[in-house]
Design an enzyme around this catalytic site. Structure first.
Site, PDB file in Angstrom:
ATOM      1  N   SER A 129       0.633  -1.292   0.124  1.00  0.00           N
ATOM      2  CA  SER A 129      -0.079  -0.045   0.029  1.00  0.00           C
ATOM      3  C   SER A 129       0.962   1.353  -0.116  1.00  0.00           C
ATOM      4  CB  SER A 129      -1.090  -0.102   1.241  1.00  0.00           C
ATOM      5  OG  SER A 129      -0.574  -0.550   2.406  1.00  0.00           O
ATOM      6  N   HIS A 152      -3.752  -1.131  -3.518  1.00  0.00           N
ATOM      7  CA  HIS A 152      -5.187  -1.277  -3.269  1.00  0.00           C
ATOM      8  C   HIS A 152      -5.818   0.219  -3.147  1.00  0.00           C
ATOM      9  CE1 HIS A 152      -4.907  -0.399   0.867  1.00  0.00           C
ATOM     10  NE2 HIS A 152      -3.932  -1.020   1.046  1.00  0.00           N
TER      11      HIS A 152
END
Lengths: 250, 79
Positions: A129, A152
């Site tokens: 991330s 994501h």
């Protein structure tokens, strides 16, 4: 293992003066404390410094001590010191992070991107991330063949400060990440968003888990490699920047 | 009990402040270290907070080493 070492040590000392048996040697003390000894120290100052981004990137909330965290109040002064110290010629960034606070992660990324000295990053294990912008912020990025990066969308598991329209705020926050990544790597915005919103890759979630060679294929990371290639590249970049500096003076 | 929530665990179950005070950041021999109190006189090095690779080779401060509180400025006052 400690026991075995102790036995061996006392066996060696049998023939020596008894004084030593009472006070264990510093080496033995060290082995008992950690189970390892140190490598010999080099005398010279290192011209390449190394920053490790490990565990969780800590935001406004201090995590309990059992969590391994990267704190920006530690990293940012270090980066300022690196920028100011003329003896330091380059920085190696080692990433193994699960992600964390978006704004702290972006702060570190921006600091790295604007550092005037050559920077090379290696993703080992995971750069998930918010680790993605940190990895791409360096002049050249490496990823280990087995390392992964999870891309994501931003999600709300923490606190957002003073937001009347939360969805729009989150959307804007996500754009900041997407813009940073696309600006500092070869990946297109379209491709990055495709990976971000891909279905069926993560369990009950959207996003993609990108493994080493795939990250290079998508243009997110520059090269697959580990410590050796990264050091070689960093030394090359240092040489290049020296040539450029020399050119300016003349 | 199962809690279905998006809130982080730390917000729901705050850790006791005691565990935070156990670990401290100190400067020893010019290097920032994260230390934990091991007994009344000594602290144990948990982590080196430095970007200089040479500091990690210094055996006086390698993680696990015990340092006496008296040799660290400012720490003994807190105890």
């Amino acid at each position: 293992m400690n026991k075995y070492i102790q036995k061996g040590e006392s066996g060696n000392q049998e023939g020596q003066e008894p004084q030593k048996e009472e006070k264990p040697s510093s080496l033995m003390e060290k082995i008992q404390q950690l189970g390892q000894t140190n490598v010999p120290q080099l005398s010279s100052d290192s011209k390449i410094h190394c920053l490790t981004i490990i565990g969780q990137i800590e935001g406004h909330l201090a995590l309990p001590p059992q969590n391994k965290t990267t704190k920006y109040e530690h990293l940012i002064p270090q980066l300022v010191a690196i920028e100011q110290n003329p003896k330091i010629e380059g920085v190696l960034i080692i990433l193994n992070t699960v992600g964390g606070d978006v704004e702290a992660g972006l702060a570190i990324s921006e600091m790295l991107a604007t550092l005037s000295k050559p920077t090379v990053s290696i993703v080992l294990g995971g750069g998930h991330s918010i680790g993605v912008p940190i990895a791409v912020s360096c002049d050249h990025s490496f990823i280990a063949e087995t390392a992964t990066m999870t891309i994501h969308p931003i999600r709300l598991t923490g606190l957002v400060i003073g937001v009347p329209a939360t969805f729009e705020y989150l959307d804007k926050m996500q754009d900041r990440v997407v813009n940073f990544v696309t600006k500092h790597s070869k990946i297109s915005e379209e491709k990055f968003k495709d990976l971000m919103f891909a279905k069926g890759n993560l369990t009950r979630d959207i996003g993609t888990n990108v493994v080493g060679p795939d990250a290079v294929e998508y243009g997110l990371i520059d090269e697959v490699g580990g410590l050796g290639p990264a050091m070689k590249k960093l030394n090359e970049l240092i040489e290049q920047s020296k040539v450029e500096d020399g050119g300016l003076i003349q | 009990m199962i809690l279905y929530t998006t809130m982080p665990q730390e917000l729901i179950y705050p850790t006791e402040s005691e565990s935070f005070t156990k670990q401290q950041t100190v400067t020893y021999q010019g290097v920032s270290l994260l230390v934990e109190l091991s007994d009344a006189q000594n602290v144990q090095v948990i982590r080196i907070l430095s970007s200089d690779p040479q500091h990690y080779l210094d055996e006086r401060i390698c993680p696990g080493t015990k340092i006496s509180c008296a040799s660290i400025e400012g720490l003994s006052a807190n105890l």
